[in-house]
Design a protein around this motif. Sequence first.
Motif, short mmCIF file in Angstrom:
data_model
loop_
_atom_site.label_atom_id
_atom_site.label_comp_id
_atom_site.label_asym_id
_atom_site.label_seq_id
_atom_site.Cartn_x
_atom_site.Cartn_y
_atom_site.Cartn_z
N GLY A 321 0.83 -1.20 0.00
CA GLY A 321 0.00 0.00 0.00
C GLY A 321 0.86 1.24 0.00
O GLY A 321 2.04 1.23 0.38
N LYS A 322 0.32 2.32 -0.44
CA LYS A 322 1.05 3.58 -0.44
C LYS A 322 0.05 4.72 -0.36
O LYS A 322 -1.15 4.55 -0.66
CB LYS A 322 1.92 3.71 -1.68
CG LYS A 322 1.13 3.86 -2.97
CD LYS A 322 2.04 4.16 -4.13
CE LYS A 322 1.23 4.57 -5.35
NZ LYS A 322 2.06 4.99 -6.48
N CYS A 323 0.51 5.88 0.03
CA CYS A 323 -0.36 7.05 0.08
C CYS A 323 -0.74 7.44 -1.35
O CYS A 323 0.07 7.33 -2.27
CB CYS A 323 0.35 8.20 0.76
SG CYS A 323 0.67 7.91 2.52
N PRO A 329 9.07 6.25 -7.56
CA PRO A 329 9.91 6.31 -8.76
C PRO A 329 9.76 5.06 -9.60
O PRO A 329 9.86 3.95 -9.10
CB PRO A 329 11.32 6.44 -8.19
CG PRO A 329 11.14 6.96 -6.82
CD PRO A 329 9.85 6.41 -6.33
N ALA A 330 9.45 5.26 -10.87
CA ALA A 330 9.22 4.09 -11.74
C ALA A 330 10.52 3.34 -12.01
O ALA A 330 10.51 2.15 -12.26
CB ALA A 330 8.60 4.55 -13.05
N ALA A 331 11.64 4.02 -12.01
CA ALA A 331 12.91 3.35 -12.35
C ALA A 331 14.01 3.87 -11.45
O ALA A 331 14.93 4.55 -11.89
CB ALA A 331 13.25 3.57 -13.81
N GLY A 332 13.88 3.56 -10.11
CA GLY A 332 14.95 3.93 -9.21
C GLY A 332 16.17 3.07 -9.48
O GLY A 332 16.13 2.13 -10.28
N ILE A 333 17.26 3.43 -8.79
CA ILE A 333 18.51 2.71 -9.05
C ILE A 333 18.38 1.23 -8.73
O ILE A 333 18.83 0.36 -9.49
CB ILE A 333 19.64 3.36 -8.22
CG1 ILE A 333 19.90 4.77 -8.72
CG2 ILE A 333 20.90 2.51 -8.31
CD1 ILE A 333 20.93 5.52 -7.92
N ASP A 355 3.15 -2.39 -11.78
CA ASP A 355 1.99 -1.49 -11.92
C ASP A 355 1.99 -0.52 -10.76
O ASP A 355 1.88 -0.93 -9.58
CB ASP A 355 0.68 -2.30 -11.94
CG ASP A 355 0.61 -3.22 -13.14
OD1 ASP A 355 0.87 -2.74 -14.26
OD2 ASP A 355 0.34 -4.43 -12.96
N ASP A 356 2.14 0.73 -11.06
CA ASP A 356 2.12 1.77 -10.04
C ASP A 356 0.72 2.41 -10.04
O ASP A 356 0.44 3.32 -10.82
CB ASP A 356 3.21 2.81 -10.36
CG ASP A 356 3.36 3.82 -9.24
OD1 ASP A 356 2.72 3.64 -8.18
OD2 ASP A 356 4.12 4.80 -9.42
N LEU A 357 -0.15 1.91 -9.16
CA LEU A 357 -1.52 2.40 -9.09
C LEU A 357 -1.62 3.52 -8.06
O LEU A 357 -0.64 3.88 -7.41
CB LEU A 357 -2.46 1.24 -8.75
CG LEU A 357 -2.37 0.03 -9.69
CD1 LEU A 357 -3.36 -1.05 -9.28
CD2 LEU A 357 -2.59 0.46 -11.14
N GLU A 358 -2.83 4.03 -7.89
CA GLU A 358 -2.99 5.20 -7.03
C GLU A 358 -2.70 4.89 -5.57
O GLU A 358 -2.05 5.65 -4.87
CB GLU A 358 -4.41 5.74 -7.18
CG GLU A 358 -4.64 7.03 -6.40
CD GLU A 358 -6.02 7.59 -6.66
OE1 GLU A 358 -6.77 6.97 -7.45
OE2 GLU A 358 -6.33 8.65 -6.07
N GLU A 359 -3.15 3.71 -5.10
CA GLU A 359 -2.99 3.40 -3.69
C GLU A 359 -2.19 2.12 -3.45
O GLU A 359 -2.14 1.64 -2.31
CB GLU A 359 -4.36 3.29 -3.01
CG GLU A 359 -5.10 4.62 -2.98
CD GLU A 359 -6.39 4.51 -2.19
OE1 GLU A 359 -6.79 3.37 -1.87
OE2 GLU A 359 -6.99 5.55 -1.89
N MET A 360 -1.67 1.57 -4.45
CA MET A 360 -0.85 0.37 -4.26
C MET A 360 0.18 0.24 -5.39
O MET A 360 0.04 0.84 -6.46
CB MET A 360 -1.72 -0.88 -4.18
CG MET A 360 -2.48 -1.22 -5.44
SD MET A 360 -3.46 -2.73 -5.27
CE MET A 360 -4.65 -2.22 -4.04
N TYR A 361 1.18 -0.53 -5.08
CA TYR A 361 2.28 -0.76 -6.02
C TYR A 361 2.40 -2.27 -6.18
O TYR A 361 2.55 -3.01 -5.20
CB TYR A 361 3.57 -0.17 -5.43
CG TYR A 361 4.72 -0.07 -6.38
CD1 TYR A 361 4.83 0.99 -7.28
CD2 TYR A 361 5.73 -1.03 -6.36
CE1 TYR A 361 5.91 1.09 -8.14
CE2 TYR A 361 6.81 -0.93 -7.22
CZ TYR A 361 6.90 0.14 -8.11
OH TYR A 361 7.96 0.22 -8.96
#
Length: 388
Positions: A321-323, A329-333, A355-361
């Motif tokens: 989950g995420k805020c 970041p889609a492509a961090g190191i 998939d980087d969605l609004e409230e979850m990754y």
Amino acid sequence: MLQLPFFFSHERKWRYARHLCFWVLWFLFQLLLYSFTPSAILQQQTFWRRIVITFPEAFLFLLPSIFLAYSLMYLVIPKLVLPGRYVMAIIGSLVLVLLTATFAAFLSVTVVDAFRHLVADRLSPVLAKEAHPPFYVQIGVAMLAGLRGSITIGGVAAAVKLLKCFFEKQQAALILEKERTKIELQMLKAQLHPHFLFNTLNNVYSLTQDVSAKASGMIMGLSELLRYMLYDCDKPIVPLDKELKMTRDYLELETVRYDHQLDISLQLPQQGGHLFIAPLILLPFLENAFKHGASKMVEQPWISMHINITGLELSMKLINGKCASAHTPAAGIGIMNVRQRLQLLYPGTHDLQIDDLEEMYIVNLKMTLDIASYASEKPFAYGAAKEI
């Protein structure tokens, strides 16, 4: 080598100075040699007069010497001798000697003989009128005379070149040996640091056992993680069981850090069987879930991680989950590195979907693992490290 730049430097100024001195010395030697030639005309002249008379001849015969010397130094030796093509080197040298003799004979029967006759006519008309030997004799004498000096200086130049190559090769070997010794010392130092680290952790673990079971448990988990990273992750593949255990240890440490307020749904296979996996291929996704997901959620951070094994295929579904306002970041190191590792280590045998969605990754990873005999289990080098 740098202390003798005149002999060993590759800078242009030192090379020019070195070659100029070499040929000036050879020219002076040849000039003296020609001036003492047992010629009826020269014997009637003073020393300095003989020097002046033979100067053009000595200078002209310098040309075939230069041709032979540089052909040997910059063609035969680097292209044929050093690579070990000795038969071709011998053939090439003989051809160059023949060309040098022809060049010297051409100079002799054209320019040099004309100059000699001119001088003889002026100094001794009687001797100048003596009959000349047949042309083939003149050619033969001219070739031998030209070769006499050219072969000598060509041999000297080739010997100097070979000695210099041998010396430079020896110096390079010494430098490599020093570098190897330096690397070995650095490796020994690198081994001492983990030794100190595990000893210290062992002491801290002993001190905290009676004070805080939670602290001692975290030290134990941290020690297991470090041991895996230091002693196993330098191998190309590790048993899947070790990678899964490292994942559990990491999650347990994070759970304690969140004081058990983290909602974790974890499903891992109990056994990895005989499967092997590239080390630390899963951890970056898990770290990313904590760094950009759970750590930024004020309420109810949660992570779901399911790993299944079907035959040789490993399937991982990791959701955190995420805020809604948080940007992941889609492509961090870390993710970028693991993408590159997957492409290199599992080309065509993996599928990674993020998939980087609004409230979850969401991370979906499928990869075909290896079955291999894990030949060498690296033993622990330090007894103290085993105690934790």
